[in-house]
Structure formats: C-alpha cells, structure tokens
Design an enzyme around this catalytic site. Structure first.
Site, PDB file in Angstrom:
ATOM      1  N   CYS A   8       0.784  -1.251   0.000  1.00 22.02           N
ATOM      2  CA  CYS A   8       0.000   0.000   0.000  1.00 22.02           C
ATOM      3  C   CYS A   8       0.813   1.297   0.000  1.00 22.02           C
ATOM      4  O   CYS A   8       0.417   2.259  -0.651  1.00 22.02           O
ATOM      5  CB  CYS A   8      -0.993  -0.016   1.150  1.00 22.02           C
ATOM      6  SG  CYS A   8      -2.035  -1.478   1.104  1.00 22.02           S
ATOM      7  N   HIS A  10      -3.980   6.586   3.985  1.00 19.64           N
ATOM      8  CA  HIS A  10      -4.329   5.360   3.252  1.00 19.64           C
ATOM      9  C   HIS A  10      -5.744   4.938   3.644  1.00 19.64           C
ATOM     10  O   HIS A  10      -6.070   4.845   4.830  1.00 19.64           O
ATOM     11  CB  HIS A  10      -3.325   4.270   3.610  1.00 19.64           C
ATOM     12  CG  HIS A  10      -3.665   2.929   3.048  1.00 19.64           C
ATOM     13  ND1 HIS A  10      -4.176   2.767   1.782  1.00 19.64           N
ATOM     14  CD2 HIS A  10      -3.552   1.675   3.582  1.00 19.64           C
ATOM     15  CE1 HIS A  10      -4.379   1.468   1.558  1.00 19.64           C
ATOM     16  NE2 HIS A  10      -4.014   0.798   2.628  1.00 19.64           N
ATOM     17  N   ASN A  35     -10.427  -0.698   0.143  1.00 14.71           N
ATOM     18  CA  ASN A  35      -8.970  -0.527   0.208  1.00 14.71           C
ATOM     19  C   ASN A  35      -8.401  -0.791  -1.194  1.00 14.71           C
ATOM     20  O   ASN A  35      -8.444  -1.923  -1.679  1.00 14.71           O
ATOM     21  CB  ASN A  35      -8.408  -1.520   1.235  1.00 14.71           C
ATOM     22  CG  ASN A  35      -6.901  -1.413   1.382  1.00 14.71           C
ATOM     23  OD1 ASN A  35      -6.216  -0.842   0.542  1.00 14.71           O
ATOM     24  ND2 ASN A  35      -6.387  -1.981   2.456  1.00 14.71           N
TER      25      ASN A  35
HETATM   26  N1  ACO Z   1     -18.409 -10.975   7.636  1.00 17.03           N
HETATM   27  C1  ACO Z   1     -18.960 -11.414   8.795  1.00 17.03           C
HETATM   28  N2  ACO Z   1     -18.228 -11.864   9.828  1.00 17.03           N
HETATM   29  C2  ACO Z   1     -16.893 -11.860   9.691  1.00 17.03           C
HETATM   30  C3  ACO Z   1     -16.257 -11.427   8.516  1.00 17.03           C
HETATM   31  C4  ACO Z   1     -17.078 -10.968   7.457  1.00 17.03           C
HETATM   32  N3  ACO Z   1     -16.565 -10.524   6.306  1.00 17.03           N
HETATM   33  N4  ACO Z   1     -14.930 -11.550   8.672  1.00 17.03           N
HETATM   34  C5  ACO Z   1     -14.726 -12.031   9.910  1.00 17.03           C
HETATM   35  N5  ACO Z   1     -15.919 -12.244  10.527  1.00 17.03           N
HETATM   36  C6  ACO Z   1     -16.164 -12.752  11.875  1.00 17.03           C
HETATM   37  C7  ACO Z   1     -14.975 -13.511  12.412  1.00 17.03           C
HETATM   38  O1  ACO Z   1     -15.024 -14.856  11.969  1.00 17.03           O
HETATM   39  C8  ACO Z   1     -15.149 -13.385  13.905  1.00 17.03           C
HETATM   40  O2  ACO Z   1     -16.116 -14.314  14.318  1.00 17.03           O
HETATM   41  P1  ACO Z   1     -15.914 -15.124  15.702  1.00 17.03           P
HETATM   42  O3  ACO Z   1     -15.922 -14.064  16.777  1.00 17.03           O
HETATM   43  O4  ACO Z   1     -17.100 -16.029  15.732  1.00 17.03           O
HETATM   44  O5  ACO Z   1     -14.589 -15.827  15.589  1.00 17.03           O
HETATM   45  C9  ACO Z   1     -15.798 -12.009  14.072  1.00 17.03           C
HETATM   46  O6  ACO Z   1     -16.313 -11.658  12.767  1.00 17.03           O
HETATM   47  C10 ACO Z   1     -14.836 -10.943  14.550  1.00 17.03           C
HETATM   48  O7  ACO Z   1     -13.674 -10.985  13.753  1.00 17.03           O
HETATM   49  P2  ACO Z   1     -12.477 -10.055  14.075  1.00 17.03           P
HETATM   50  O8  ACO Z   1     -11.333 -10.466  13.191  1.00 17.03           O
HETATM   51  O9  ACO Z   1     -12.272  -9.962  15.537  1.00 17.03           O
HETATM   52  O10 ACO Z   1     -13.030  -8.642  13.580  1.00 17.03           O
HETATM   53  P3  ACO Z   1     -12.343  -7.263  13.701  1.00 17.03           P
HETATM   54  O11 ACO Z   1     -13.210  -6.351  14.484  1.00 17.03           O
HETATM   55  O12 ACO Z   1     -10.894  -7.366  14.085  1.00 17.03           O
HETATM   56  O13 ACO Z   1     -12.373  -6.750  12.186  1.00 17.03           O
HETATM   57  C11 ACO Z   1     -11.002  -6.516  10.221  1.00 17.03           C
HETATM   58  C12 ACO Z   1     -11.719  -7.483  11.166  1.00 17.03           C
HETATM   59  C13 ACO Z   1     -12.057  -5.610   9.579  1.00 17.03           C
HETATM   60  C14 ACO Z   1     -10.299  -7.324   9.163  1.00 17.03           C
HETATM   61  C15 ACO Z   1     -10.004  -5.659  11.039  1.00 17.03           C
HETATM   62  O14 ACO Z   1      -9.201  -6.479  11.838  1.00 17.03           O
HETATM   63  C16 ACO Z   1      -9.125  -4.813  10.152  1.00 17.03           C
HETATM   64  O15 ACO Z   1      -9.586  -3.924   9.471  1.00 17.03           O
HETATM   65  N6  ACO Z   1      -7.795  -5.056  10.145  1.00 17.03           N
HETATM   66  C17 ACO Z   1      -6.873  -4.337   9.283  1.00 17.03           C
HETATM   67  C18 ACO Z   1      -6.884  -4.966   7.917  1.00 17.03           C
HETATM   68  C19 ACO Z   1      -6.252  -4.099   6.849  1.00 17.03           C
HETATM   69  O16 ACO Z   1      -6.363  -2.890   6.865  1.00 17.03           O
HETATM   70  N7  ACO Z   1      -5.625  -4.776   5.895  1.00 17.03           N
HETATM   71  C20 ACO Z   1      -5.085  -4.157   4.748  1.00 17.03           C
HETATM   72  C21 ACO Z   1      -3.772  -3.509   5.002  1.00 17.03           C
HETATM   73  S1  ACO Z   1      -3.176  -2.635   3.669  1.00 17.03           S
HETATM   74  C22 ACO Z   1      -2.288  -3.650   2.585  1.00 17.03           C
HETATM   75  O17 ACO Z   1      -1.078  -3.751   2.593  1.00 17.03           O
HETATM   76  C23 ACO Z   1      -2.993  -4.453   1.613  1.00 17.03           C
END
Ligand code: ACO
Length: 328
Positions: free
Chosen positions: A116, A252, A282
């Site tokens: 990114c 970003h 993203n």
């Molecule tokens: N839809 C519904 N439920 C989901 C989904 C989805 N798409 N994805 C995960 N869940 C569920 C999980 O299975 C979990 O269920 P469980 O509690 O029964 O195990 C629950 O939702 C909570 O999951 P978490 O991972 O705790 O959710 P969190 O609040 O951390 O959000 C997210 C996840 C949105 C991915 C967050 O961690 C995030 O944004 N992280 C940064 C990611 C990012 O920005 N990546 C790109 C970087 S840039 C690059 O270089 C490409």
C-alpha cells in the site's frame, strides 16, 4: 551558488472501474452482511475491474484522466514511469512498461512493490531523481486490480479490497512549494501478517506462506493504529512543521476505524481529513492518489496548502510525505 531544484506534483488523474461490488453483492457470495462490513471497516461498496480490465489498463485510464484535466503537455517529456502496484498484470514484464508504450513515452519504466505505501515510495524516488537533476519529469502511478486476486470464498480478506488507479506528474516546481519531507519504513518481521504468495512457499525464518491472499486482521489493525499517528508526527518533524500547519490529511484508505483512530489520536479535525473508503474500499497503492483526486475535484486542494500523505501495509511497511501544493 547553483539554485536548488524543488520537486512537486504538477498534475494528477484517477480512475475507478465502472462496475461496483457492494456489500449486498458480497452477501450473495459468502457468509457476511452489510452491517458487519460497514461497522468494522466503513466500506459500503468498491469498484471492480471488468473482464479485460487489469492494473495496466486501469493505470492507462488514470493517465488519460490526468491528460483530460491538465492537457497533453502534462505528460510530454516524461522520462520515467514508476508504477506502484500490489496486483501487476504479470510478475514480469513490468506493468509500467505497458503504460509507457501505450502513451509512446521515450522513458524508462519500472514497477515498485512495497504494497500500500508504494505510491508514496514512488513519489520519494521521483523527488530524488528530479532534485538531483538526473531526470526532469516522472509519472508516478498507483494502480490495482486486486479483486482479480481475491478468493471470494474467504470473507476475512476479500471484503476489504477494491480496484482503481491514480497518477501524478512529478517535476520541478516554484521554490517554497513541493515536497517538504518523507519517511519510509519497513519491518519484515511482520511479513507473515499480510500478503499474497508468489514463488516461495516459506519466509526466510521458515514460516510457511499460505496459498493465495493471507491476513491476520487484528495484528494489522494494531500496527496501523500505532504507525499512522507516529509516521505523521515523524514526517512533520522532519519538515519542521506542526499539525497546525496542515491543511489536508490524506491517509491510506484501509478502514474508516483505523483512519479515524489515527486522526483522533493526533487531534486532527475530521474536516481536514479525506475519507472515501466507503466508496472505494482498500485500493492499496491507488488509495491515496484516488482520494487526492477526489479532494482536488471537491476544491479541497489549493495552491499553498500543506498536505500530509500517510500509508501502511504489507511488509509490514509504512511511508509518509509532506507536500505543499503548487498548482492552481
Ligand atoms: N463478515 C462477517 N463476519 C466476519 C467477517 C465478514 N466478512 N470476517 C470475519 N468475521 C467474523 C470472524 O469470523 C469473527 O467471528 P468469531 O468471533 O465467531 O470468531 C468475528 O467476525 C470478529 O472478527 P475479528 O477479526 O475480531 O473482527 P475485527 O473487528 O478485528 O475486524 C477486520 C476485522 C475488519 C479485518 C479488522 O481487523 C481490520 O480492518 N484489520 C486491518 C486490515 C487491513 O487494513 N488490511 C489491509 C492492510 S493494507 C495492505 O497492505 C494491503
């Protein structure tokens, strides 16, 4: 004494594919829902490359948009194309070469891969060439067709990404304007947290690389909310500026919670921050130039304004830049 050259951005353009992939579309493809995605990420929809659209063609459209806004002259004499991407058409040849040949530029061309923050890394390389006097005019592009690489049976990652591109011309600008400072960062210890596998099946420390895209969302989230404010403060310090000097914060566009947390930790007024993740998702290297072009269209970028770009991503990596806008 020889006059110092200052580099800056003199033209920008952007493009996002027409086709949209909304949260409601995703609901039909996997076990997810609009409410979960919106509340966790702020994303409502994303643009998606159609059949036959790739990082190269999307990049070409962004340069066409730049030419439409700033005229054909804007890209005349370009002597290098730097194309940052996380989803190149091929591992080689460079996607940059495909853009160079499309516009018939007598220029060198290379791809830059640092996920990114790639567009900011590209700007810093362009600045170094221009301010050293080695090259005069450089096209810096961030372009993505990431939806082509997603596995839409994996709800953890695929919901985040969208496609698009942004392009900028970097060349000498009036003294007092242009790039003021940049920082580049990398911590390969975090490689296992985010990526897409290519030739290797393990990292140097023996950690296996899973097939396809992989992400530890929580680790990336924690890293992002720490690094975005820190990188912003570091780059401002390097420019001898404070937060009060900043007119526009262009982070970003990964996740609205990350961006808002960073802005709030810094005490940045939300009016001074660009947030378009709801529309684009993203878009990795394209996210800052896409947001910048939208802000420019909305009249939020004026000559003399101080802008901060800050990004993070796989690597783990980060970059930030301070720029005084030099065009009307
Ligand atoms: N839809 C519904 N439920 C989901 C989904 C989805 N798409 N994805 C995960 N869940 C569920 C999980 O299975 C979990 O269920 P469980 O509690 O029964 O195990 C629950 O939702 C909570 O999951 P978490 O991972 O705790 O959710 P969190 O609040 O951390 O959000 C997210 C996840 C949105 C991915 C967050 O961690 C995030 O944004 N992280 C940064 C990611 C990012 O920005 N990546 C790109 C970087 S840039 C690059 O270089 C490409």
């Amino acid at each position: 004494m020889e006059k110092k050259i200052t580099a800056g951005i003199t033209a920008i353009g952007s493009y996002a594919p027409e086709k949209l992939l909304s949260n409601f579309d995703l609901e039909k493809m996997m076990d997810t829902n609009d409410e979960w995605i919106r509340s966790r990420t702020g994303i409502e929809t994303r643009h998606m490359a159609a059949d036959g659209e790739f990082a190269s063609t999307i990049a070409i459209r962004s340069v066409e948009d730049l030419v439409k806004r700033f005229g054909k002259k804007a890209i005349e004499g370009v002597d290098l194309v730097i194309l940052a991407t996380s989803s190149p058409d091929a591992l080689f040849p460079a996607t940059a070469s495909l853009v160079q040949s499309h516009f018939d530029l007598e220029a060198g061309a290379f791809d830059l891969l640092i996920a990114c923050p790639g567009w900011i890394y590209g700007l810093s390389v362009a600045q170094a060439y221009v301010e050293s006097g080695l090259l005069k005019k450089i096209l810096v592009i961030g372009t993505e067709a990431l939806t082509k690489l997603m596995d839409y049976s994996d709800r953890n990652i695929s919901i985040l990404f969208g496609d698009g591109a942004g392009a900028a011309v970097v060349e000498a600008v009036e003294a007092g304007y242009g790039f003021k400072s940049f920082i580049l960062g990398s911590d390969g210890n975090g490689a296992k947290h985010l990526g897409i596998r290519a030739a290797a099946d393990q990292f140097p420390d023996g950690t296996p690389i899973p097939d396809g895209p992989f992400m530890n969302g929580r680790e990336v989230f924690k890293f992002a909310v720490r690094i975005m404010p820190n990188a912003t403060l570091d780059v401002l310090k390097k420019a001898d500026m404070s937060l009060d000097d900043i007119d526009l914060f262009v982070p970003h566009q990964a996740n609205s919670r990350i961006v808002t947390a960073a802005a709030d930790k810094l005490g940045i007024d939300h009016e001074k921050m660009i947030l378009v993740v709801n529309e684009y998702g993203n878009t990795s290297t394209a996210s800052i130039p896409l947001a910048l072009a939208d802000a420019y269209d909305a009249g939020k970028v004026k000559k003399g304004d101080n802008l901060v770009f800050v990004s993070f991503g796989a690597g783990l990596s980060w970059a930030a830049m301070v720029l005084t806008w030099s065009t009307d």
